[in-house]
Design a protein around this motif. Sequence first.
Motif, PDB file in Angstrom:
ATOM      1  N   GLY A 127       0.821  -1.211   0.000  1.00  0.00           N
ATOM      2  CA  GLY A 127       0.000   0.000   0.000  1.00  0.00           C
ATOM      3  C   GLY A 127       0.846   1.249   0.000  1.00  0.00           C
ATOM      4  O   GLY A 127       2.068   1.202   0.178  1.00  0.00           O
ATOM      5  N   HIS A 133      -7.782  -0.609   3.239  1.00  0.00           N
ATOM      6  CA  HIS A 133      -8.421  -0.154   2.007  1.00  0.00           C
ATOM      7  C   HIS A 133      -9.935  -0.350   2.057  1.00  0.00           C
ATOM      8  O   HIS A 133     -10.619  -0.108   1.056  1.00  0.00           O
ATOM      9  CB  HIS A 133      -7.859  -0.931   0.812  1.00  0.00           C
ATOM     10  N   THR A 165      -2.399  -5.815   1.511  1.00  0.00           N
ATOM     11  CA  THR A 165      -3.082  -4.670   2.103  1.00  0.00           C
ATOM     12  C   THR A 165      -3.016  -4.769   3.621  1.00  0.00           C
ATOM     13  O   THR A 165      -3.085  -5.863   4.178  1.00  0.00           O
ATOM     14  CB  THR A 165      -4.563  -4.666   1.688  1.00  0.00           C
ATOM     15  N   THR A 169      -9.283  -5.433   2.982  1.00  0.00           N
ATOM     16  CA  THR A 169      -9.276  -4.894   1.628  1.00  0.00           C
ATOM     17  C   THR A 169     -10.632  -4.256   1.329  1.00  0.00           C
ATOM     18  O   THR A 169     -11.567  -4.351   2.124  1.00  0.00           O
ATOM     19  CB  THR A 169      -9.036  -6.018   0.610  1.00  0.00           C
ATOM     20  N   THR A 173     -10.265  -4.585  -4.356  1.00  0.00           N
ATOM     21  CA  THR A 173      -8.809  -4.682  -4.312  1.00  0.00           C
ATOM     22  C   THR A 173      -8.247  -5.747  -5.232  1.00  0.00           C
ATOM     23  O   THR A 173      -7.390  -5.470  -6.083  1.00  0.00           O
ATOM     24  CB  THR A 173      -8.324  -4.948  -2.873  1.00  0.00           C
TER      25      THR A 173
END
Length: 303
Positions: A127, A133, A165, A169, A173
């Motif tokens: 990331g 995310h 991530t 996510t 993603t």
Amino acid sequence: MSEAKHPLSQRDFAGYRGNPPNPRWPNGARVAVSLVVNFEEGSEFSINDGDANNEAIYEVVHQLKGPDSCIDGHFEYGTRAAWWRIMDLFDAHGVKVTVSSCGRAVERSPELARDAIARGHEVSAHGWRWQSHADMDEASEREVIAKTVAAIERVTGQRPVGWHTRSATSPNTRRLLVEDGGFLYDSDAYNDDLPYYHEVSGKQHLVLPYAFDTNDMQYYNAGRFSGQDFADYVIDAFEWLTRESDTSPKMMSIGLHLRMIGRPGRIGALDRILAHIAGNSAAWIAPRAAIARHWKEVVPAEK
């Protein structure tokens, strides 16, 4: 494994159904061991960096709503002192690892990413910032992925082929990673002891599951978790997987963080872990990219 197993859910509770493939790890190894060093320092949220808040997850119990030089300093320790201690220990044991790197951390400490490459380690993508995310909209997340890849490639001269991530996510993603076209694997899963393929947009995408238990973040989760506790736990996990691998070879992830394992009172745990595993013929210690490439060669995806 496909994206949807039931119209109401994308979850998969079955996996290999007790009949996993044999990846035939190199040299007859029974457990593929992936050491992952999370390089996040400089990407965490800090009011002193102009953010609206400070990072909330760390050993520091008292957290300020304003600038916090205390928690900032704990993160800075990772790049100032811990990096060199950890990397020198890897060299001493002759092991190669994956350095899961936030783009902004690489941008702020480029010499560390270059040092990782010079020592023969993989630099993968973690990331741009050290953040989930989960709530990102698609356009923002696509930009974050591209920005992270560009920063790592610009600094190291090598494009990252792995992605992980921080925690959750977004629903987009994995699809965005596949659409990018340059990722060999992602590690956004915690649901198995072996890699597996996941169908995304009609393509078979490789997932290398990660783990939070064999992870030095337990120093944060358990205040009295000693170096010996961590070493014992990780070695116990390795020994059990080795035992299971009489019939079914496995993969094991060991998660590390500069500011955690790199402290003088904790680095000995990593030394004991490496002394036990690195000299064991049952182990193949390799970066995640190498494990992914081997898996794709030996266990090809179904058409």
